[in-house]
Design a protein around this motif. Structure first.
Motif, PDB file in Angstrom:
ATOM      1  N   VAL A   1      31.683 -25.765  28.420  1.00  0.00           N
ATOM      2  CA  VAL A   1      31.734 -27.153  29.421  1.00  0.00           C
ATOM      3  C   VAL A   1      32.020 -27.241  31.099  1.00  0.00           C
ATOM      4  N   LYS A   2      33.771 -26.460  30.818  1.00  0.00           N
ATOM      5  CA  LYS A   2      33.876 -26.324  32.068  1.00  0.00           C
ATOM      6  C   LYS A   2      32.914 -25.456  33.257  1.00  0.00           C
ATOM      7  N   ARG A   3      31.910 -24.863  33.003  1.00  0.00           N
ATOM      8  CA  ARG A   3      31.216 -23.583  33.719  1.00  0.00           C
ATOM      9  C   ARG A   3      30.729 -24.570  33.754  1.00  0.00           C
ATOM     10  N   PHE A   4      29.619 -26.038  33.122  1.00  0.00           N
ATOM     11  CA  PHE A   4      28.748 -26.658  33.518  1.00  0.00           C
ATOM     12  C   PHE A   4      29.137 -27.898  34.521  1.00  0.00           C
ATOM     13  N   MET A   5      30.728 -28.801  34.505  1.00  0.00           N
ATOM     14  CA  MET A   5      31.424 -29.330  35.472  1.00  0.00           C
ATOM     15  C   MET A   5      31.013 -28.669  37.097  1.00  0.00           C
ATOM     16  N   ALA A   6      31.733 -27.813  37.089  1.00  0.00           N
ATOM     17  CA  ALA A   6      31.593 -26.566  37.845  1.00  0.00           C
ATOM     18  C   ALA A   6      30.408 -26.839  38.489  1.00  0.00           C
ATOM     19  N   THR A   7      29.240 -26.569  38.375  1.00  0.00           N
ATOM     20  CA  THR A   7      28.245 -26.365  38.797  1.00  0.00           C
ATOM     21  C   THR A   7      27.994 -27.893  39.401  1.00  0.00           C
ATOM     22  N   ALA A   8      27.759 -28.815  38.465  1.00  0.00           N
ATOM     23  CA  ALA A   8      27.691 -30.287  38.725  1.00  0.00           C
ATOM     24  C   ALA A   8      28.277 -30.297  40.399  1.00  0.00           C
ATOM     25  N   TYR A   9      29.936 -29.743  39.939  1.00  0.00           N
ATOM     26  CA  TYR A   9      30.793 -30.024  41.560  1.00  0.00           C
ATOM     27  C   TYR A   9      29.648 -29.856  42.364  1.00  0.00           C
ATOM     28  N   TYR A  10      29.871 -28.774  42.561  1.00  0.00           N
ATOM     29  CA  TYR A  10      29.591 -27.412  43.427  1.00  0.00           C
ATOM     30  C   TYR A  10      27.691 -28.132  43.801  1.00  0.00           C
ATOM     31  N   PHE A  11      26.818 -28.589  43.016  1.00  0.00           N
ATOM     32  CA  PHE A  11      25.960 -29.302  43.825  1.00  0.00           C
ATOM     33  C   PHE A  11      26.228 -30.655  44.170  1.00  0.00           C
ATOM     34  N   ASP A  12      27.012 -31.328  43.657  1.00  0.00           N
ATOM     35  CA  ASP A  12      26.554 -33.076  43.828  1.00  0.00           C
ATOM     36  C   ASP A  12      28.442 -33.070  44.864  1.00  0.00           C
ATOM     37  N   GLY A  13      29.540 -32.012  44.497  1.00  0.00           N
ATOM     38  CA  GLY A  13      30.771 -32.810  45.369  1.00  0.00           C
ATOM     39  C   GLY A  13      31.946 -34.263  45.113  1.00  0.00           C
ATOM     40  N   GLU A  14      32.396 -33.625  45.833  1.00  0.00           N
ATOM     41  CA  GLU A  14      33.356 -35.330  45.357  1.00  0.00           C
ATOM     42  C   GLU A  14      32.776 -36.277  46.146  1.00  0.00           C
ATOM     43  N   ALA A  15      31.360 -36.359  46.504  1.00  0.00           N
ATOM     44  CA  ALA A  15      30.938 -37.595  46.729  1.00  0.00           C
ATOM     45  C   ALA A  15      30.341 -37.830  45.545  1.00  0.00           C
ATOM     46  N   GLY A  16      29.992 -37.544  44.447  1.00  0.00           N
ATOM     47  CA  GLY A  16      29.200 -38.099  42.994  1.00  0.00           C
ATOM     48  C   GLY A  16      29.745 -39.069  43.579  1.00  0.00           C
ATOM     49  N   THR A  17      28.755 -40.579  42.141  1.00  0.00           N
ATOM     50  CA  THR A  17      28.507 -41.421  42.419  1.00  0.00           C
ATOM     51  C   THR A  17      29.158 -41.514  41.015  1.00  0.00           C
ATOM     52  N   ALA A  18      29.363 -41.263  39.707  1.00  0.00           N
ATOM     53  CA  ALA A  18      29.221 -41.115  38.732  1.00  0.00           C
ATOM     54  C   ALA A  18      29.620 -42.423  38.392  1.00  0.00           C
TER      55      ALA A  18
END
Length: 228
Positions: free
Chosen positions: A208-225
C-alpha cells in the motif's frame, strides 16, 4: 502481486475461506468473458487514498530515491499504456489512480513473472485469472494480454471495493487476499487502514505504501484528489 489463489465470485463472501494471491509491446485487443458495468458514482473521479499523509512522506521520499531509475524508465514508456488502462478503469467506474498498481506489480511489463507464479501486467495467479474469465492453459495465457488482463484486474478490484469500501484495504487485499484483511479488521476492531495495518502481513502494508509513493512520483504534490 496476488500471492495466493482466491476463487472469484460476484460477492466475495466465499473468499473469506480462501486466501488470494501480463509480449512487451502494446496490447493485442480482443474480447473477454468479462462483462463491463460502469458505476456512475465513481467514474472519472480522483480520490484521496493515493495521497500520502504527513506520517507517510518519509517512506515516500525514501522509496522514490531508492527506485528513481526504474520509476523513470516506467515514466518514459507509460503515456500510451496509462491511456489504455484509464479507459478500462473508466468503464468499470474505478479511480484512474489504480493504474499505478500495474507499475508496482510489474513495471508495466506484460511478461513479468513472480517467484510464486503470478504473471503479467497485473500479476494474477493462474486460478484467479481463470475465475476472472481469462484463458490460462498449455496453448495460451491471457494474463500476458495487456487489454484482457486489465479488464480482469479491473473486475477484481471493483468487487474487492464492493466488499471493503476502502481503497487502501482493497490494495492490501489485492496483495494478500481478502482473508488477512478481514483478520486485521477483526483484531483491530477497525476498518481504518492506519489503525489495522499493523495486523496485516508486512508485504501487504508495504504494498500500500509503495502504491502511494508511486502515485506521488507520477502526480506530485499538485495532485487534486478529493474524498468520495
Amino acid at each position: 502481486m496476488l500471492i495466493s489463489k482466491v476463487p472469484f465470485v460476484c460477492s466475495l463472501a466465499i473468499a473469506l475461506a480462501f486466501p488470494s494471491a501480463a509480449n512487451s509491446g502494446l496490447p493485442s485487443f480482443g474480447e473477454t468473458k468479462v462483462m463491463v458495468t460502469a458505476d456512475p458514482l465513481t467514474t472519472q473521479k480522483t480520490v484521496s487514498f493515493a495521497q500520502p499523509g504527513r506520517d507517510e512522506m518519509a517512506y515516500v521520499h525514501a522509496y522514490i530515491r531508492e527506485n528513481d531509475e526504474s520509476l523513470l524508465a516506467v515514466r518514459e514508456r507509460s503515456k500510451r499504456y496509462f491511456k489504455i488502462i484509464e479507459s478500462v478503469l473508466r468503464k468499470f467506474g474505478l479511480p484512474a489512480e489504480l493504474k499505478y498498481l500495474a507499475v508496482i506489480e510489474s513495471d508495466l511489463k506484460t511478461t513479468a513473472v513472480s517467484r510464486v507464479g503470478a504473471k503479467g501486467l497485473w500479476q494474477l495467479m493462474a486460478a484467479t485469472a481463470q475465475d476472472l474469465g481469462l484463458k490460462v492453459d498449455s496453448l495460451q495465457d491471457e494474463r500476458t494480454n495487456f487489454y484482457k488482463s486489465t479488464k480482469a484486474a479491473a473486475l477484481y478490484l471493483r468487487d474487492l471495493h464492493r466488499t471493503f469500501k476502502d481503497w487502501r484495504l482493497v490494495l492490501a487485499a489485492y496483495n494478500a487476499g481478502p482473508l488477512p484483511v478481514f483478520r486485521a479488521m477483526h483484531r483491530s476492531n477497525s476498518t481504518d487502514f492506519r489503525v489495522l495495518e499493523r495486523y496485516l502481513p508486512y508485504e501487504s502494508r508495504t504494498h500500500v505504501k509503495r502504491f502511494m509513493a508511486t502515485a506521488y512520483y507520477f502526480d506530485g504534490e499538485a495532485g487534486t484528489a478529493v474524498t468520495i
